[in-house]
Scaffold this active site. Structure first.
Site, mmCIF file in Angstrom:
data_model
loop_
_atom_site.group_PDB
_atom_site.id
_atom_site.type_symbol
_atom_site.label_atom_id
_atom_site.label_comp_id
_atom_site.label_asym_id
_atom_site.label_seq_id
_atom_site.Cartn_x
_atom_site.Cartn_y
_atom_site.Cartn_z
ATOM 1 N N ASN A 10 0.788 -1.232 0.000
ATOM 2 C CA ASN A 10 0.000 0.000 0.000
ATOM 3 C C ASN A 10 0.823 1.287 0.000
ATOM 4 O O ASN A 10 0.274 2.366 0.129
ATOM 5 C CB ASN A 10 -0.964 0.017 1.189
ATOM 6 C CG ASN A 10 -2.029 -1.046 1.033
ATOM 7 O OD1 ASN A 10 -2.437 -1.371 -0.069
ATOM 8 N ND2 ASN A 10 -2.467 -1.611 2.138
ATOM 9 N N CYS A 11 2.114 1.187 -0.168
ATOM 10 C CA CYS A 11 2.987 2.355 -0.189
ATOM 11 C C CYS A 11 2.905 3.031 -1.566
ATOM 12 O O CYS A 11 3.024 2.374 -2.598
ATOM 13 C CB CYS A 11 4.416 1.899 0.092
ATOM 14 S SG CYS A 11 5.679 3.145 -0.189
ATOM 15 N N ASP A 12 2.693 4.337 -1.591
ATOM 16 C CA ASP A 12 2.570 5.071 -2.855
ATOM 17 C C ASP A 12 3.832 4.973 -3.706
ATOM 18 O O ASP A 12 3.756 4.838 -4.924
ATOM 19 C CB ASP A 12 2.232 6.544 -2.600
ATOM 20 C CG ASP A 12 0.808 6.730 -2.111
ATOM 21 O OD1 ASP A 12 -0.043 5.845 -2.358
ATOM 22 O OD2 ASP A 12 0.539 7.768 -1.475
#
Length: 117
Positions: A10-12
């Site tokens: 979920n890290c951009d």
């Protein structure tokens, strides 16, 4: 060419890096720290090659939430212990391209991957 990208789903920044790889037709394996954790030997190799200072994400929320005692007196051993316990402390992504390591996502650095094909 074998590519493995290490990080958190979920890290951009991870999303940008994976999109870049997909857009450049570069198949990769994804290793999610939240699901699979990180192997001590692998992290030790990364620290030896890159330095623990490069790998430890001091700018992230996880680091800022650490107790002050964990943040002070950091050295290689303490940083490794913290990163093994909380892999979110490892900068993302770590890209392994046939043993060559890149930390973070910069399109210009990733461009060099394609020239090795």
């Amino acid at each position: 060419m074998a590519i493995t990208i290490y990080g958190i789903k979920n890290c951009d920044t991870m999303k940008k890096a994976m999109t870049w790889l997909q857009d450049h037709d570069m198949p990769y394996q994804f290793h999610d720290y939240k699901v699979a954790g990180i192997d001590r030997e692998l992290l030790q190799r990364w620290c030896s090659e890159l330095g623990w200072e490069t790998l430890l994400n001091r700018a992230g929320t996880t680091f800022r939430k650490l107790p002050e005692a964990d943040k002070t007196g950091l050295d290689a051993r303490k940083a490794m212990t913290l990163m093994l316990a909380q892999p979110s402390l490892i900068k993302r992504p770590v890209l392994d391209v046939d043993g060559r390591l890149l930390v973070g996502f910069k399109p210009e650095a990733y461009e060099g991957i394609g020239s090795r094909r």
